[in-house]
Design a protein around this motif. Sequence first.
Motif, PDB file in Angstrom:
ATOM      1  N   ARG A  60       0.832  -0.978   0.006  1.00  0.00           N
ATOM      2  CA  ARG A  60      -0.151   0.115  -0.111  1.00  0.00           C
ATOM      3  C   ARG A  60       0.749   1.221   0.038  1.00  0.00           C
ATOM      4  O   ARG A  60       0.593   2.439  -0.650  1.00  0.00           O
ATOM      5  N   LEU A  61       2.019   1.083   0.651  1.00  0.00           N
ATOM      6  CA  LEU A  61       3.055   2.041   0.814  1.00  0.00           C
ATOM      7  C   LEU A  61       3.462   2.686  -0.558  1.00  0.00           C
ATOM      8  O   LEU A  61       3.585   3.681  -1.064  1.00  0.00           O
TER       9      LEU A  61
ATOM     10  N   GLU B  31       1.957   2.243  -3.397  1.00  0.00           N
ATOM     11  CA  GLU B  31       1.074   2.937  -4.387  1.00  0.00           C
ATOM     12  C   GLU B  31       1.076   4.455  -4.002  1.00  0.00           C
ATOM     13  O   GLU B  31       0.930   5.200  -4.831  1.00  0.00           O
ATOM     14  N   GLU B  32       1.144   4.819  -2.628  1.00  0.00           N
ATOM     15  CA  GLU B  32       1.228   6.110  -2.275  1.00  0.00           C
ATOM     16  C   GLU B  32       2.390   6.889  -2.737  1.00  0.00           C
ATOM     17  O   GLU B  32       2.682   8.219  -3.074  1.00  0.00           O
ATOM     18  N   ILE B  33       3.683   6.075  -2.597  1.00  0.00           N
ATOM     19  CA  ILE B  33       4.994   6.572  -3.121  1.00  0.00           C
ATOM     20  C   ILE B  33       5.067   6.780  -4.672  1.00  0.00           C
ATOM     21  O   ILE B  33       5.332   8.068  -5.202  1.00  0.00           O
ATOM     22  N   LYS B  34       4.256   5.897  -5.118  1.00  0.00           N
ATOM     23  CA  LYS B  34       4.359   6.178  -6.960  1.00  0.00           C
ATOM     24  C   LYS B  34       3.537   7.068  -7.273  1.00  0.00           C
ATOM     25  O   LYS B  34       4.171   7.974  -8.224  1.00  0.00           O
ATOM     26  N   ALA B  35       2.570   7.461  -6.407  1.00  0.00           N
ATOM     27  CA  ALA B  35       1.641   8.344  -7.266  1.00  0.00           C
ATOM     28  C   ALA B  35       2.392   9.884  -7.197  1.00  0.00           C
ATOM     29  O   ALA B  35       2.140  10.555  -8.059  1.00  0.00           O
TER      30      ALA B  35
ATOM     31  N   LEU C 275       7.207  10.698  -0.812  1.00  0.00           N
ATOM     32  CA  LEU C 275       6.170  10.661   0.266  1.00  0.00           C
ATOM     33  C   LEU C 275       6.643  11.528   1.379  1.00  0.00           C
ATOM     34  O   LEU C 275       7.647  11.376   1.901  1.00  0.00           O
TER      35      LEU C 275
ATOM     36  N   ILE D 258       4.621  12.578   5.002  1.00  0.00           N
ATOM     37  CA  ILE D 258       3.558  12.273   5.772  1.00  0.00           C
ATOM     38  C   ILE D 258       3.716  12.548   7.111  1.00  0.00           C
ATOM     39  O   ILE D 258       4.785  12.160   7.716  1.00  0.00           O
TER      40      ILE D 258
ATOM     41  N   ASP E 133       0.308  10.566  11.376  1.00  0.00           N
ATOM     42  CA  ASP E 133      -0.748   9.539  10.385  1.00  0.00           C
ATOM     43  C   ASP E 133       0.068   8.333   9.744  1.00  0.00           C
ATOM     44  O   ASP E 133      -0.397   7.313   9.387  1.00  0.00           O
TER      45      ASP E 133
ATOM     46  N   LYS F 250      -1.657   4.760   9.740  1.00  0.00           N
ATOM     47  CA  LYS F 250      -2.012   4.225   8.780  1.00  0.00           C
ATOM     48  C   LYS F 250      -1.118   2.736   8.418  1.00  0.00           C
ATOM     49  O   LYS F 250      -1.803   1.952   7.930  1.00  0.00           O
ATOM     50  N   TYR F 251       0.019   2.918   8.866  1.00  0.00           N
ATOM     51  CA  TYR F 251       0.829   1.707   8.507  1.00  0.00           C
ATOM     52  C   TYR F 251       1.648   0.921   9.721  1.00  0.00           C
ATOM     53  O   TYR F 251       1.180  -0.001   9.795  1.00  0.00           O
TER      54      TYR F 251
END
Length: 349
Positions: free
Chosen positions: A88-89, A91-95, A99, A101, A105, A109-110
């Motif tokens: 999942r991490l 995906e967030e980094i890829k976007a 990252l 954060i 949080d 979240k993780y």
Amino acid sequence: MGALKKHGRTIEAEKIRRANRAAAVGRLMLGEFNNWVDFLKADSDELESLPRRQLKSAVADIKKRMSGEIKNFCVRNFENLTVDDLDRLYEEIKAFKGLEIPLKDFEDKYSKIHPTTLKGYPSHSTVVISLWGLQFKFPEDFLAKDLHKALSAVISSHEELEKYQKSSQRKLAEDKEGISDIIRKESYSSRSVIICCFNLVEAYLNGIAWQFSEYDENCGFLSNRQQTLIKDIGQTTIRDKIIKYPKIVTGKELWNEDDDLVSSFLEIIKPFRDSLVHPSPFSAPDKFGGYDKLSKFYRINADIAIVTAKTTSMIIKEIHQHVTTSKNKWPVWMDEIESLLDEVVQVVP
């Protein structure tokens, strides 16, 4: 039968891709990527078209990596960061190709991050994951580095000027332009030190207050007045923060307005800071001391800067030892400043 094989191939490919993405996040946190193209390959490689033998070999390799590099990295740095979390991490980094954060949080979240990884960084830190690896940033660190640079410049310019102490007027006149440049450097750096010191003290106290309000259940039992103070609602002054925050957070008195250290910081040094942030030919109102602002402004030099830095250091050390159970004498971001101040004694009396 062909449909079943295709389904199995897809499942295996997804297992590999998921493991590759998790491993990529681990490697990124370790700073092992030089560019984003290589990082993104974990998600873009066409795995479904690989021969079945290669897929099976890759699946076997997953188990090895899960008990090796990925698992070890997670165990060393996090309390319970799973492969699913890493996926999942990714995906967030890829976007955003990176990252940033808030630590709170990230942990919600993780996973919780081990104290040894945080190295004493404050709870309001921001988690940063980039090509530079896993890092943390917070205002005190930035401001402490600003202060270190300004203080270094004060010391070096003071040393340069001392070389001219025994020079003749003729020699001084010949080097007038160079001397003027050094004086401007010392003057600018001295003013910067004073601004940095007050910014650092306030950032530090605000961080302590935020941590107390976010994590300490005793915050809910404060009076409305104390709630207003600790949450910096309205016009909480630096005086209130220095004197009242330590007591509100711990329930124990640290000092009062008559304390020599506090008095020196607020009554002697603060007017210099105020003359910088509120420069004016008008004198300060009587209730604030009635001092000549321009006189304070012009008097700022290396000696004033050094005294301000030393007093700031002592203020922070006293508060740190009062509000924490840490064995360290001061916060980790003060290390470089403390080392520099130890040398200052030899430069400015």
